[in-house]
Design a protein around this motif. Sequence first.
Motif, PDB file in Angstrom:
ATOM      1  N   GLY A 102     -17.383  -2.272 -18.918  1.00  0.00           N
ATOM      2  CA  GLY A 102     -16.189  -1.479 -19.195  1.00  0.00           C
ATOM      3  C   GLY A 102     -16.143  -0.194 -18.402  1.00  0.00           C
ATOM      4  O   GLY A 102     -15.109   0.170 -17.818  1.00  0.00           O
ATOM      5  N   ARG A 103     -17.253   0.513 -18.374  1.00  0.00           N
ATOM      6  CA  ARG A 103     -17.303   1.775 -17.635  1.00  0.00           C
ATOM      7  C   ARG A 103     -17.223   1.530 -16.134  1.00  0.00           C
ATOM      8  O   ARG A 103     -16.584   2.309 -15.405  1.00  0.00           O
ATOM      9  N   ALA A 104     -17.871   0.480 -15.665  1.00  0.00           N
ATOM     10  CA  ALA A 104     -17.808   0.171 -14.236  1.00  0.00           C
ATOM     11  C   ALA A 104     -16.373  -0.124 -13.813  1.00  0.00           C
ATOM     12  O   ALA A 104     -15.927   0.297 -12.733  1.00  0.00           O
ATOM     13  N   ALA A 105     -15.633  -0.840 -14.654  1.00  0.00           N
ATOM     14  CA  ALA A 105     -14.232  -1.136 -14.336  1.00  0.00           C
ATOM     15  C   ALA A 105     -13.406   0.149 -14.287  1.00  0.00           C
ATOM     16  O   ALA A 105     -12.551   0.328 -13.406  1.00  0.00           O
ATOM     17  N   ARG A 106     -13.648   1.057 -15.232  1.00  0.00           N
ATOM     18  CA  ARG A 106     -12.946   2.339 -15.230  1.00  0.00           C
ATOM     19  C   ARG A 106     -13.262   3.134 -13.968  1.00  0.00           C
ATOM     20  O   ARG A 106     -12.363   3.707 -13.333  1.00  0.00           O
ATOM     21  N   ASN A 107     -14.520   3.180 -13.601  1.00  0.00           N
ATOM     22  CA  ASN A 107     -14.922   3.953 -12.430  1.00  0.00           C
ATOM     23  C   ASN A 107     -14.399   3.331 -11.137  1.00  0.00           C
ATOM     24  O   ASN A 107     -14.058   4.034 -10.185  1.00  0.00           O
ATOM     25  N   SER A 108     -14.337   1.996 -11.114  1.00  0.00           N
ATOM     26  CA  SER A 108     -13.778   1.313  -9.951  1.00  0.00           C
ATOM     27  C   SER A 108     -12.299   1.649  -9.790  1.00  0.00           C
ATOM     28  O   SER A 108     -11.819   1.907  -8.677  1.00  0.00           O
ATOM     29  N   ALA A 109     -11.563   1.661 -10.901  1.00  0.00           N
ATOM     30  CA  ALA A 109     -10.144   2.031 -10.842  1.00  0.00           C
ATOM     31  C   ALA A 109      -9.978   3.470 -10.374  1.00  0.00           C
ATOM     32  O   ALA A 109      -9.023   3.806  -9.662  1.00  0.00           O
ATOM     33  N   ALA A 110     -10.918   4.330 -10.757  1.00  0.00           N
ATOM     34  CA  ALA A 110     -10.826   5.739 -10.372  1.00  0.00           C
ATOM     35  C   ALA A 110     -11.095   5.951  -8.889  1.00  0.00           C
ATOM     36  O   ALA A 110     -10.447   6.789  -8.240  1.00  0.00           O
ATOM     37  N   ILE A 111     -12.044   5.218  -8.323  1.00  0.00           N
ATOM     38  CA  ILE A 111     -12.374   5.429  -6.908  1.00  0.00           C
ATOM     39  C   ILE A 111     -11.372   4.757  -5.983  1.00  0.00           C
ATOM     40  O   ILE A 111     -11.225   5.140  -4.808  1.00  0.00           O
ATOM     41  N   ARG A 112     -10.630   3.789  -6.496  1.00  0.00           N
ATOM     42  CA  ARG A 112      -9.755   2.990  -5.635  1.00  0.00           C
ATOM     43  C   ARG A 112      -8.745   3.828  -4.841  1.00  0.00           C
ATOM     44  O   ARG A 112      -8.580   3.591  -3.635  1.00  0.00           O
ATOM     45  N   PRO A 113      -8.024   4.801  -5.423  1.00  0.00           N
ATOM     46  CA  PRO A 113      -7.066   5.561  -4.604  1.00  0.00           C
ATOM     47  C   PRO A 113      -7.717   6.300  -3.435  1.00  0.00           C
ATOM     48  O   PRO A 113      -7.091   6.473  -2.383  1.00  0.00           O
ATOM     49  N   LEU A 114      -8.971   6.728  -3.614  1.00  0.00           N
ATOM     50  CA  LEU A 114      -9.674   7.416  -2.530  1.00  0.00           C
ATOM     51  C   LEU A 114     -10.087   6.419  -1.446  1.00  0.00           C
ATOM     52  O   LEU A 114      -9.915   6.683  -0.249  1.00  0.00           O
ATOM     53  N   VAL A 388     -10.352  12.093   2.908  1.00  0.00           N
ATOM     54  CA  VAL A 388      -9.398  11.876   1.819  1.00  0.00           C
ATOM     55  C   VAL A 388      -9.646  12.863   0.682  1.00  0.00           C
ATOM     56  O   VAL A 388      -8.699  13.372   0.064  1.00  0.00           O
ATOM     57  N   CYS A 389     -10.912  13.188   0.392  1.00  0.00           N
ATOM     58  CA  CYS A 389     -11.191  14.189  -0.636  1.00  0.00           C
ATOM     59  C   CYS A 389     -10.811  15.585  -0.151  1.00  0.00           C
ATOM     60  O   CYS A 389     -10.401  16.430  -0.958  1.00  0.00           O
ATOM     61  N   GLY A 390     -10.945  15.834   1.156  1.00  0.00           N
ATOM     62  CA  GLY A 390     -10.478  17.102   1.703  1.00  0.00           C
ATOM     63  C   GLY A 390      -8.992  17.278   1.494  1.00  0.00           C
ATOM     64  O   GLY A 390      -8.509  18.373   1.160  1.00  0.00           O
ATOM     65  N   ARG A 391      -8.247  16.208   1.689  1.00  0.00           N
ATOM     66  CA  ARG A 391      -6.800  16.277   1.442  1.00  0.00           C
ATOM     67  C   ARG A 391      -6.509  16.553  -0.031  1.00  0.00           C
ATOM     68  O   ARG A 391      -5.687  17.412  -0.367  1.00  0.00           O
ATOM     69  N   LEU A 392      -7.163  15.809  -0.926  1.00  0.00           N
ATOM     70  CA  LEU A 392      -6.926  15.985  -2.359  1.00  0.00           C
ATOM     71  C   LEU A 392      -7.245  17.413  -2.785  1.00  0.00           C
ATOM     72  O   LEU A 392      -6.464  18.055  -3.512  1.00  0.00           O
ATOM     73  N   LEU A 393      -8.387  17.933  -2.348  1.00  0.00           N
ATOM     74  CA  LEU A 393      -8.772  19.296  -2.712  1.00  0.00           C
ATOM     75  C   LEU A 393      -7.764  20.306  -2.180  1.00  0.00           C
ATOM     76  O   LEU A 393      -7.356  21.235  -2.900  1.00  0.00           O
ATOM     77  N   PHE A 403      -1.813  13.562  -4.148  1.00  0.00           N
ATOM     78  CA  PHE A 403      -1.374  12.195  -3.869  1.00  0.00           C
ATOM     79  C   PHE A 403      -1.867  11.217  -4.927  1.00  0.00           C
ATOM     80  O   PHE A 403      -1.354  10.104  -5.046  1.00  0.00           O
ATOM     81  N   THR A 404      -2.894  11.622  -5.707  1.00  0.00           N
ATOM     82  CA  THR A 404      -3.378  10.811  -6.825  1.00  0.00           C
ATOM     83  C   THR A 404      -3.839  11.750  -7.924  1.00  0.00           C
ATOM     84  O   THR A 404      -4.125  12.931  -7.676  1.00  0.00           O
ATOM     85  N   ASP A 405      -3.917  11.241  -9.120  1.00  0.00           N
ATOM     86  CA  ASP A 405      -4.347  12.052 -10.254  1.00  0.00           C
ATOM     87  C   ASP A 405      -5.796  12.497 -10.041  1.00  0.00           C
ATOM     88  O   ASP A 405      -6.705  11.662  -9.940  1.00  0.00           O
ATOM     89  N   PRO A 406      -6.052  13.810  -9.990  1.00  0.00           N
ATOM     90  CA  PRO A 406      -7.423  14.268  -9.732  1.00  0.00           C
ATOM     91  C   PRO A 406      -8.323  14.289 -10.963  1.00  0.00           C
ATOM     92  O   PRO A 406      -9.518  14.568 -10.840  1.00  0.00           O
ATOM     93  N   LYS A 407      -7.784  13.991 -12.134  1.00  0.00           N
ATOM     94  CA  LYS A 407      -8.559  14.130 -13.361  1.00  0.00           C
ATOM     95  C   LYS A 407      -9.879  13.353 -13.351  1.00  0.00           C
ATOM     96  O   LYS A 407     -10.904  13.865 -13.822  1.00  0.00           O
ATOM     97  N   PRO A 408      -9.932  12.097 -12.828  1.00  0.00           N
ATOM     98  CA  PRO A 408     -11.217  11.369 -12.872  1.00  0.00           C
ATOM     99  C   PRO A 408     -12.345  12.050 -12.103  1.00  0.00           C
ATOM    100  O   PRO A 408     -13.515  11.749 -12.343  1.00  0.00           O
TER     101      PRO A 408
END
Length: 416
Positions: A102-114, A388-393, A403-408
Amino acid sequence: MRDADVAVLGAGMVGVSAALHLQARGRDVVLVDRHGAAGLETSFGNAGLIERASIFPYLFPQDPGKLILYAFNLLPEAHYHISALPSVAPWLWRYYRESAPGRAARNSAAIRPLIERSLIEHEALIDAAGARDMLRKTGWIKLYRSRQTLDAGAAEAEKLRAYGLKIDTLDAAELARREPDLTGGVGGVHYLDPASVDDPSRVAQVYADLFVSRGGRFLTGDAHGLQESTDGRWSVATHEGPLLARDLVVAMGPWSDLVYRAFGYDFPMAVKRGYHMHYAPLHDAKLGRPVLDADNGYVLAPMTRGIRLTSGAEFALRDAPATPVQIDRAEPIARKLFPLGERLDAKPWKGCRPCLPDMLPIVGKAPRHQGLWFDFGHEHHGFTLGPVCGRLLAEMMTGETPFTDPKPYGAERFMK
């Protein structure tokens, strides 16, 4: 006394990328690194991959047989220092828990936009730097030694096809056609979407040169003596004198704890160390792209200096003496896979990967300090995710809609 809007601490791929994105949004940025040059630490020693296909994070191993072999340090893909276990064991337990389905699936969804924007953001920077010739869009191959492991690898690849990724499953004949100088594989999986470079350190340097050419300043200094000034700015000691900045970005990779701990933050960051060695290819042998020997846990990657053999992970204290046993174990196996000649380095290079147990970086504002920002903990993907993280920051720091929700990726997820 020098002034700036933003000081970015750390000139690896992550820090340089953040500096470029902030600069592009009109901020006066100073890049600070203890070496006075870019890409000389973690960004120096990777396999050069921009891993567009790595949607699923690296998980804690589940195979009981392999875990026993890991426990006795018998496999080339992993190694640990017994002396480091008191420090590493709590992190390993959290890593194990985050690897539950369950947690791996959540974390995979979180990393996907990056991951999905990783190559796009790299291409934008590499084109702006006029260095497109450094980019290889030939993907990478995961090579298997047995039918059993090939079938498992093909099943894993099938899951990724659902995300629109281009993947070829190779039998032995097709593997030989794509990489004629490899021997010993029964087949492989060719991930076509990722790109690679032939000198990751040089790419970071090219990006830093672009930053300077656009008016950015690059100073030599480190985190020692970092202070909050009375007017709410940050004071950074550099060889060129004190620097005062309204905002401070911590992008120091495995050394980021030198800053965040000093200001009362306690994140569960561990270090996975890794090694590499370069070899001259024999008989004009060629390798067209990075190749992972999936059954033995090392990568062969074509670089400007030669064929780079990169090791798996070593769990040890960050500053403990080097123990490159994984290179020594992998080298004879690799020589049977590809015709490697003499070693080209005096000794194996050692680097450190900053890893959080959920395999997601921390990107965003420090919860308890005005003007303090974090961009670290990118585990195995700092080179991939830097731009991509430089852009988000930068979007967060300048008030743009991210461009994506930064909360995760927020630091708050680790705070009590």
